[in-house]
Enzyme design. Structure first.
Site, PDB file in Angstrom:
ATOM      1  N   ASN A 150       0.833  -1.194   0.000  1.00 27.66           N
ATOM      2  CA  ASN A 150       0.000   0.000   0.000  1.00 27.66           C
ATOM      3  C   ASN A 150       0.871   1.249   0.000  1.00 27.66           C
ATOM      4  O   ASN A 150       1.963   1.275   0.579  1.00 27.66           O
ATOM      5  CB  ASN A 150      -1.007  -0.003   1.158  1.00 27.66           C
ATOM      6  CG  ASN A 150      -0.407  -0.104   2.544  1.00 27.66           C
ATOM      7  OD1 ASN A 150       0.502  -0.883   2.783  1.00 27.66           O
ATOM      8  ND2 ASN A 150      -0.940   0.674   3.470  1.00 27.66           N
ATOM      9  N   GLN A 151       0.385   2.263  -0.684  1.00 24.12           N
ATOM     10  CA  GLN A 151       1.074   3.537  -0.835  1.00 24.12           C
ATOM     11  C   GLN A 151       0.101   4.631  -0.441  1.00 24.12           C
ATOM     12  O   GLN A 151      -0.860   4.901  -1.160  1.00 24.12           O
ATOM     13  CB  GLN A 151       1.542   3.726  -2.288  1.00 24.12           C
ATOM     14  CG  GLN A 151       2.505   2.664  -2.771  1.00 24.12           C
ATOM     15  CD  GLN A 151       3.830   2.720  -2.037  1.00 24.12           C
ATOM     16  OE1 GLN A 151       4.455   3.767  -1.926  1.00 24.12           O
ATOM     17  NE2 GLN A 151       4.271   1.582  -1.520  1.00 24.12           N
ATOM     18  N   GLU A 152       0.315   5.219   0.724  1.00 26.87           N
ATOM     19  CA  GLU A 152      -0.605   6.241   1.220  1.00 26.87           C
ATOM     20  C   GLU A 152      -0.208   7.630   0.736  1.00 26.87           C
ATOM     21  O   GLU A 152       0.909   7.849   0.253  1.00 26.87           O
ATOM     22  CB  GLU A 152      -0.649   6.216   2.751  1.00 26.87           C
ATOM     23  CG  GLU A 152      -1.271   4.949   3.281  1.00 26.87           C
ATOM     24  CD  GLU A 152      -1.387   4.916   4.789  1.00 26.87           C
ATOM     25  OE1 GLU A 152      -2.039   3.987   5.279  1.00 26.87           O
ATOM     26  OE2 GLU A 152      -0.819   5.773   5.490  1.00 26.87           O
ATOM     27  N   ASN A 153      -1.144   8.543   0.896  1.00 24.54           N
ATOM     28  CA  ASN A 153      -0.958   9.917   0.486  1.00 24.54           C
ATOM     29  C   ASN A 153      -1.767  10.794   1.431  1.00 24.54           C
ATOM     30  O   ASN A 153      -2.831  10.375   1.891  1.00 24.54           O
ATOM     31  CB  ASN A 153      -1.451  10.070  -0.964  1.00 24.54           C
ATOM     32  CG  ASN A 153      -1.089  11.379  -1.570  1.00 24.54           C
ATOM     33  OD1 ASN A 153      -1.629  12.410  -1.198  1.00 24.54           O
ATOM     34  ND2 ASN A 153      -0.183  11.350  -2.527  1.00 24.54           N
ATOM     35  N   ALA A 154      -1.281  11.988   1.704  1.00 21.04           N
ATOM     36  CA  ALA A 154      -2.014  12.887   2.602  1.00 21.04           C
ATOM     37  C   ALA A 154      -3.424  13.157   2.071  1.00 21.04           C
ATOM     38  O   ALA A 154      -4.358  13.348   2.843  1.00 21.04           O
ATOM     39  CB  ALA A 154      -1.258  14.205   2.777  1.00 21.04           C
ATOM     40  N   ALA A 155      -3.593  13.169   0.757  1.00 20.68           N
ATOM     41  CA  ALA A 155      -4.920  13.213   0.145  1.00 20.68           C
ATOM     42  C   ALA A 155      -5.362  11.751   0.026  1.00 20.68           C
ATOM     43  O   ALA A 155      -5.054  11.080  -0.948  1.00 20.68           O
ATOM     44  CB  ALA A 155      -4.872  13.899  -1.219  1.00 20.68           C
ATOM     45  N   TYR A 156      -6.026  11.250   1.074  1.00 24.83           N
ATOM     46  CA  TYR A 156      -6.297   9.818   1.207  1.00 24.83           C
ATOM     47  C   TYR A 156      -6.782   9.110  -0.061  1.00 24.83           C
ATOM     48  O   TYR A 156      -6.300   8.019  -0.354  1.00 24.83           O
ATOM     49  CB  TYR A 156      -7.284   9.551   2.356  1.00 24.83           C
ATOM     50  CG  TYR A 156      -6.605   9.588   3.707  1.00 24.83           C
ATOM     51  CD1 TYR A 156      -5.750   8.576   4.096  1.00 24.83           C
ATOM     52  CD2 TYR A 156      -6.816  10.641   4.583  1.00 24.83           C
ATOM     53  CE1 TYR A 156      -5.113   8.608   5.331  1.00 24.83           C
ATOM     54  CE2 TYR A 156      -6.182  10.684   5.814  1.00 24.83           C
ATOM     55  CZ  TYR A 156      -5.337   9.665   6.184  1.00 24.83           C
ATOM     56  OH  TYR A 156      -4.715   9.693   7.385  1.00 24.83           O
ATOM     57  N   CYS A 197      -3.969   0.522  -2.692  1.00 25.24           N
ATOM     58  CA  CYS A 197      -3.816  -0.709  -1.920  1.00 25.24           C
ATOM     59  C   CYS A 197      -2.728  -1.601  -2.498  1.00 25.24           C
ATOM     60  O   CYS A 197      -2.390  -1.517  -3.677  1.00 25.24           O
ATOM     61  CB  CYS A 197      -5.130  -1.478  -1.912  1.00 25.24           C
ATOM     62  SG  CYS A 197      -6.506  -0.608  -1.138  1.00 25.24           S
ATOM     63  N   GLU A 222      -2.814  -4.853  -3.134  1.00 26.36           N
ATOM     64  CA  GLU A 222      -3.276  -5.793  -4.153  1.00 26.36           C
ATOM     65  C   GLU A 222      -3.320  -5.131  -5.533  1.00 26.36           C
ATOM     66  O   GLU A 222      -2.858  -5.699  -6.526  1.00 26.36           O
ATOM     67  CB  GLU A 222      -4.679  -6.326  -3.804  1.00 26.36           C
ATOM     68  CG  GLU A 222      -4.735  -7.072  -2.488  1.00 26.36           C
ATOM     69  CD  GLU A 222      -5.083  -6.196  -1.287  1.00 26.36           C
ATOM     70  OE1 GLU A 222      -5.709  -6.717  -0.349  1.00 26.36           O
ATOM     71  OE2 GLU A 222      -4.737  -4.995  -1.273  1.00 26.36           O
TER      72      GLU A 222
END
Length: 160
Positions: free
Chosen positions: A61-67, A72, A74
């Site tokens: 998963n690669q998150e970002n402040a702009a959700y 994900c 997968e």
């Protein structure tokens, strides 16, 4: 009124009951989870795909402040595989998650969006994949995403 009952068969394994190939796939998913970028939630997820030629592709998963801009594990793995190996079907996927440096004690399943992408991938290659969902207590295994998405929306709906 009519009633429809749907059932899902889930096999539950201990890690030592898995095949060597399954163990390697789970290990790859666990390693991928450790490399996830989960700065905001701290919930790291890894996915490992087994292609029909034996190659393993991972994603996390690669998150970002702009959700909504995050992605994900997968889908990261599936999109990479489909972009780089378009003629190789995915035969299995393993998923593992950790938080606070420990792998989850309960199984983590794919979200709805990932389930839809897995369905499209199965339809694309006309072949269901084995899905292994890892936890420290056990591994859930299903054969084909329709076990997790029984009333799915696929290309057949668009042809009506």
């Amino acid at each position: 009124m009519k009633e429809i009952n749907l059932t899902t068969k889930i096999s539950v394994y201990l890690l030592e009951e898995c095949t060597e190939t399954e163990k390697k796939l789970i290990d790859a998913a666990k390693q991928a989870a450790g490399n996830a970028y989960a700065r905001y939630s701290g919930f790291k997820v890894g996915a490992a795909l087994l292609l029909e030629n034996g190659e393993v592709i991972t994603g996390n998963n690669q998150e970002n402040a702009a959700y909504p801009s995050g992605l994900c594990a997968e889908r990261t793995a599936v999109f990479f595989a489909n972009a780089n190996y378009p003629d190789r079907k995915i035969v299995a996927i393993a998923i593992a998650a950790c938080q606070n440096g420990k792998f989850t004690t309960e199984v983590v399943t794919p979200c709805g969006a990932c389930r839809q992408v897995l369905l499209e991938t199965e339809n694309r290659y006309a072949s269901p994949m084995k899905i292994l969902m890892y936890s420290e207590k056990g591994i859930y295994v299903v054969y084909g995403i329709k076990s997790l998405l029984p009333l799915s929306f696929g290309d057949e709906m668009l042809k009506r």
